[in-house]
Scaffold this motif. Structure first.
Motif, short mmCIF file in Angstrom:
data_model
loop_
_atom_site.label_atom_id
_atom_site.label_comp_id
_atom_site.label_asym_id
_atom_site.label_seq_id
_atom_site.Cartn_x
_atom_site.Cartn_y
_atom_site.Cartn_z
N TRP A 32 10.80 2.47 7.90
CA TRP A 32 9.82 1.44 8.19
C TRP A 32 9.96 0.93 9.62
CZ3 TRP A 32 10.81 -4.02 8.69
CH2 TRP A 32 9.65 -4.78 8.82
N ARG B 237 13.43 -12.24 -1.19
CA ARG B 237 12.08 -12.39 -1.72
C ARG B 237 11.10 -12.69 -0.60
NH1 ARG B 237 15.40 -13.57 -5.75
NH2 ARG B 237 14.73 -13.35 -7.93
N LEU B 240 10.28 -9.55 1.15
CA LEU B 240 9.32 -8.74 0.39
C LEU B 240 7.90 -9.23 0.65
CD1 LEU B 240 8.71 -6.58 -1.71
CD2 LEU B 240 9.11 -8.28 -3.50
N LEU B 243 6.69 -8.33 4.05
CA LEU B 243 6.35 -6.91 4.11
C LEU B 243 4.92 -6.69 3.61
CD1 LEU B 243 8.34 -4.82 5.04
CD2 LEU B 243 8.84 -4.29 2.67
N ILE B 244 4.61 -7.35 2.49
CA ILE B 244 3.28 -7.20 1.91
C ILE B 244 2.23 -7.77 2.87
CG2 ILE B 244 1.77 -7.91 0.03
CD1 ILE B 244 4.32 -7.86 -1.76
N LEU B 246 2.45 -7.97 6.06
CA LEU B 246 2.33 -7.04 7.19
C LEU B 246 1.40 -5.88 6.83
CD1 LEU B 246 3.36 -6.53 10.05
CD2 LEU B 246 5.13 -5.10 9.05
N ASN B 247 1.56 -5.38 5.61
CA ASN B 247 0.72 -4.27 5.19
C ASN B 247 -0.75 -4.70 5.11
OD1 ASN B 247 0.41 -1.62 4.58
ND2 ASN B 247 0.76 -1.86 2.40
N ALA B 250 -2.16 -4.67 8.50
CA ALA B 250 -2.43 -3.30 8.95
C ALA B 250 -3.74 -2.80 8.36
CB ALA B 250 -1.29 -2.38 8.55
N LEU B 251 -3.97 -3.11 7.08
CA LEU B 251 -5.22 -2.70 6.43
C LEU B 251 -6.42 -3.36 7.10
CD1 LEU B 251 -3.95 -2.86 2.80
CD2 LEU B 251 -5.45 -1.04 3.60
N LEU C 389 -2.55 5.07 8.43
CA LEU C 389 -2.45 3.82 7.68
C LEU C 389 -1.98 4.10 6.28
CD1 LEU C 389 -3.03 0.76 7.40
CD2 LEU C 389 -5.20 1.42 6.39
N SER C 393 1.38 2.69 4.82
CA SER C 393 1.30 1.85 3.62
C SER C 393 2.22 2.41 2.55
CB SER C 393 -0.13 1.81 3.07
OG SER C 393 -0.97 1.16 3.98
N ILE C 396 5.72 1.45 3.39
CA ILE C 396 5.93 0.03 3.09
C ILE C 396 6.04 -0.18 1.59
CG2 ILE C 396 4.86 -2.25 3.14
CD1 ILE C 396 4.00 -1.81 5.91
N VAL C 403 13.00 -3.00 -2.40
CA VAL C 403 13.44 -4.38 -2.24
C VAL C 403 13.33 -5.12 -3.57
CG1 VAL C 403 12.85 -6.58 -1.17
CG2 VAL C 403 12.93 -4.53 0.22
N ILE C 407 16.20 -6.97 -5.65
CA ILE C 407 16.14 -8.36 -6.11
C ILE C 407 16.58 -8.45 -7.57
CG2 ILE C 407 14.57 -10.27 -6.66
CD1 ILE C 407 12.94 -9.49 -4.19
#
Lengths: 157, 354, 426
Positions: A32, B237, B240, B243-244, B246-247, B250-251, C389, C393, C396, C403, C407
């Motif tokens: 990543w 958390r 996490l 990260l989401i 960020l995605n 990007a979309l 992309l 994606s 990610i 992750v 957790i």
């Protein structure tokens, strides 16, 4: 103490699973980070200039060029110096000095083209006559149409 | 010897680490809202990083700004990506800042002892809007030009200081290249400096005072309260979620890119349907509703004063909400909050439906 | 009827009251106008007449005495009196002023005074000298008593009106029968590119009859040397053609330059099909058998046709890239450049020289290809971005999922820690 020993086999399973997760996590994390770093590094490298192929450019009208004057125009992405000599004749040459790329200028008194950076000299035909420039300046065609002065790569019409 | 020990022998970082690792986050039905502050911070960090990258290619000035953005978007490798992320992240940053502010409001986290966190947070929100306003002009396109013109006109509506303020903002009487230069300096130097300092204060306060819990939960004795350690549980958390987010950015960058627009022409007439950015829309629509004169006050002035006093009123909520001060719920303030949110959402939508 | 006469008298007297003081001709001839045919009426437009406006009057052309009321004194007994001017006399009488540079200078400093001498060289003039009264003389084109300056849009010889003026005789079959020349010129001209350009689109720079035929010295041009006439506007085409190998052949065989392929009055805007051998290329008129001429025509047609196609492709791709939101506006310069080369190539046909055409055609292809390359790169990039992309994606998502599991693992560990802790406390 006995209780701890009993727990060891279960602990071992958990440990290997934990190591597995940690390994995947580490790899995914590094991948990543790479997908983040790669575009940033590419961004930092400046792009090549694209050259738009240009065939001819209008430099102005005859009245804008009295004998003994010169003007530097843009030809696509390159500078071109347009000269009108005292005897009235036109000449158009690339204005980038062939030594170290400085932009040249026209000296009306000596009717020579001079580069201020290292004292290079060219004649009005572009030939390198003195100083460090190793090669002559490229020449362009001057077309006179009605009152207009048009610089072109070759005699098109 | 490890690097950690080497530093620790010279500077006591172990105490700092212990302090940090003490941090714990309350776990209850409303815990999820805790994430909003962190996401806002993350978005700010993205802005700083992408902003610094853009500075390497952007050229301010009425003759070069638009062209340099065009160059970034079309010629620079991944320039489009950096620009789109910066643009989207900016909008999301303002959105999340507002959401964060409202969740803090409804959970009454602003009550004693956390008033200063609220005050610094409000300042940060205003600074975020300033970032948005100054940054929006930088591409020097038609929409940006007129949005700035209208926005700075409103600044001129202030009594007494209005004209001075307008000239200060615009670096002259009109919006010109000089305005662009001034906004650029404000956007990349002045605001980041002030923001960072106040953000530092804001975060320090949160670290020192810990997370607030709603008044009713304070009645529960300490040993029955549930907590989650910040490191590593809450932090991971948080990571996490970041990260989401960020995605998602990007979309958005790929599928909903921001237009370059047409270059600003001060002599051209304003395009039809000109409107401000969405986070100013509700104010814009409100101003449009105000009649030209309210009693003896001019309409625009009335609107400006309305918003100024509204902001001051909102700023002073910790002082005004006496019930929260005592640790009680207040129906009045709940209603005020709900009405405000509904009003803002409706006026924003109204602006777009037209 | 009586009321009409009284009213018209009243108005005309009021209008001409000024002039009537100095000009007694008006007193009688105004009344006489009633009995004249519409096209012979003197006072219809006389106030607009340029001569009247500069201070001339009836006597300057017709002679006589305009200060006296007496008919004999005014006309018959006056030695200068000319009366109605016959057609054959017109050129010299008009010329008595219009050919005198000294005199005309007071009205226009850069004046032309060669109208009459030119006129005598024209077909109209030559015929008139022979006594043919049917031909046009000064007043037939310029008007009689209401002459307006030629650059006034109301003038009969203003470019927009001129074709109609010429055609009023030249399209009249009965009238022209004795001359034995065609009468289809106006009909052909009207639908030609020059006709539509001038009369429909009002481009004043498009030629009317006089631009090719001359005005006062109107003659059909020497057919074989027509190139220089067309070349007065279409400079390059003429210059190239006269340098080409076809020119000699045309001259020696008496074939009209330009005219042979483009026609004269009915000249239409040429299309690239003029070079398409299978679909009636103009070359076929002489070169029926094909051979080298056909090869040349095919080369020209192919070069231009494929360049057109390449430009269209470039435009389509650029449009598609733009629709997809990619930034390609710079590439439109390349397309413009290649379109310029296309136009130049079409002009260069007139050299009938392969190498010459290939230069501009090549340059055109180069520019068009540049645009195509850029547009294709943009479209490729568009798709590429979506591909990458998806990939990022994916990375990610994998990271996020890992992750998430981490957790859960941590939570389990914490639970156990708390349990063992609790147990130990027990």
């Amino acid at each position: 103490m006995n209780k701890n020993k009993e727990k060891i086999p279960i602990l071992e399973n958990k440990t290997s699973r934990r190591n597995f997760i940690d390994f995947i996590l580490g790899t995914a994390l590094i991948t990543w980070i790479a997908t983040l770093v790669y575009p940033v590094l590419k961004f930092l490298v400046p792009p090549e200039d694209t050259i738009i192929y240009v065939n001819s450019v209008e430099a102005g009208t005859m009245t804008e060029f009295p004998p003994g004057s010169s003007k530097i125009i843009r030809f696509g992405r390159k500078p071109v110096i347009v000269i009108r000599k005292i005897n009235g004749n036109f000449s158009a040459l690339g204005a980038t000095c062939t030594h170290l790329d400085c932009t040249v200028q026209f000296k009306t008194d000596t009717e020579q083209i001079w580069c201020a950076c290292h004292n290079g000299l060219f004649d009005t035909k572009g030939k390198n006559i003195s100083g460090p420039p190793p090669k002559p300046l490229p020449s362009y065609h001057v077309n006179l149409k009605d009152d207009k002065v048009i610089i072109s790569l070759e005699d098109m019409v | 010897m490890s690097l950690w020990n080497w530093i620790n022998e010279r500077v006591d970082i172990k105490s700092a680490k212990n302090f940090a690792f003490k941090k714990k986050v309350p776990v209850f039905y409303g815990s999820i809202w805790y994430y909003l502050g962190g996401v806002s911070l993350f978005l700010f960090i993205i802005q700083v990083m992408t902003g610094i990258l853009l500075i390497l290619y952007y050229q301010p000035g009425s003759a070069t700004a638009f062209e340099s953005v065009k160059f970034i978007v079309s010629k620079v490798s991944y320039g489009w990506l950096i620009r789109e992320v910066h643009a989207w992240s900016a909008n999301l940053f303002v959105l999340f800042a507002f959401l964060h502010m409202f969740t803090v409001f409804f959970s009454k986290a602003y009550r004693k002892p956390r008033e200063m966190t609220w005050y610094s947070g409000m300042i940060l929100l205003v600074l975020a809007l300033a970032f948005g306003f100054s940054g929006y002009l930088l591409p020097w396109n038609e929409l940006a030009f007129f949005a700035t013109k209208v926005g700075s006109d409103i600044a001129g509506a202030f009594p007494v200081v209005g004209d001075f303020l307008l000239r200060l903002l615009r670096a002259g009487d009109e919006v010109t290249g000089a305005t662009l230069t001034r906004f650029y300096g404000i956007h990349i130097a002045l605001l980041p400096a002030i923001f960072t300092m106040i953000l530092g204060l804001h975060l320090a306060l949160v670290q020192i005072q810990g997370m607030s819990i709603p008044p009713e939960l304070e009645r529960i004795p300490e040993k029955h309260r549930r907590y989650m350690p910040f490191f590593p549980d809450f932090a991971i958390r948080d990571a996490l979620l970041w990260l989401i987010v960020l995605n998602i950015i990007a979309l958005l960058a790929v599928f909903f890119p921001w237009e370059l627009g047409t270059k600003a022409d001060p002599l051209a007439s304003a395009p039809a349907g000109i409107k401000p950015e969405w986070y100013f829309m509700f104010m814009f629509e409100t101003l449009k509703l105000i009649p030209s004169h309210v009693m003896f006050i001019e309409g625009e002035l009335f609107g400006v004063l309305l918003f100024t006093f509204g902001a001051i009123f909102w700023f002073l909520v910790p002082l005004l909400d006496r019930k929260a001060h005592r640790g009680e719920r207040s129906r009045f303030w709940k209603v005020v909050g709900v009405v405000l949110i509904l009003y803002m959402i409706m006026m924003t939508l109204w602006g777009y439906i037209q | 009827m009586k009321v009409k006469i009284i009213l018209s008298l009243f108005f005309t007297t009021v209008l001409f009251a000024d002039i009537s003081d100095e000009n007694t001709c008006f007193d009688c001839h105004q009344l006489m106008d009633e009995d004249l045919e519409q096209n012979e009426k003197v006072f219809e437009n006389i106030l607009e007449d340029i001569h009247l406006q500069v201070g001339l009057s009836c006597t300057d052309c017709h002679g006589g005495n305009s200060k006296t009321d007496d008919e004999d004194e005014a006309m018959w007994d006056d030695p200068t009196f000319r009366g109605k001017i016959s057609k054959i006399d017109q050129p010299e009488i008009c010329g008595s002023c219009h050919s005198d540079p000294q005199y005309m200078r007071q009205f226009i400093s850069s004046v032309k005074t060669d109208q009459v001498s030119q006129y005598w060289t024209s077909q109209h003039g030559k015929d008139l000298k022979k006594g043919v009264e049917k031909v046009a003389a000064c007043t037939d084109c310029h008007g009689l008593h209401g002459i307006i300056k030629a650059n006034d849009p109301r003038s009969k010889v203003y470019p927009l009106n001129l074709p109609t003026t010429c055609s009023s005789c030249h399209s009249d079959l009965e009238y022209m029968e004795s001359f034995g020349i065609p009468t289809d010129q106006y009909y052909l001209y009207r639908s030609s590119i020059h006709g539509t350009s001038l009369l429909d689109e009002q481009h004043l720079s498009a030629p009317a009859c006089n631009d090719c035929h001359g005005n006062h010295g109107a003659l059909p041009p020497d057919v074989v040397h027509i190139g220089d006439i067309c070349g007065s506007c279409h400079v390059n085409n003429n210059a190239l053609f006269q340098k080409s190998h076809l020119n000699e052949i045309f001259l020696t065989r008496g074939i009209g330059q330009c005219e042979a392929c483009h026609g004269n009055h009915g000249v239409k805007s040429p299309t690239d099909e003029y070079l398409n051998w299978e679909h009636g290329a103009v070359c076929v008129q002489c070169h029926q058998t094909g051979g080298l001429p056909k090869d040349l025509a095919d080369y020209f047609y192919h070069s231009i046709d494929s360049l057109k196609g390449r430009i269209k492709l470039a435009q389509d791709l650029l449009h598609e890239a733009e629709q997809k939101g990619m930034e390609v506006s710079d590439l439109y310069f390349s397309v413009e450049e290649s379109q310029k080369m296309l136009i130049q190539s079409r002009t260069n046909i007139h050299s009938f020289n392969k190498e010459f055409i290939s230069k501009t055609a090549e340059a055109g292809f180069k520019s068009a290809d540049q645009a195509i390359e850029g547009a294709s790169a943009a479209l490729f990039e568009f798709n590429d971005r979506r591909k990458w992309l998806f990939l990022s994606s994916l990375i990610i998502t994998i990271l996020a999922t890992t992750v998430y599991f981490k957790i859960r693992d941590l939570d389990r560990r914490d639970l156990r820690k708390n349990k063992t802790k609790g147990e130990e406390d027990d």
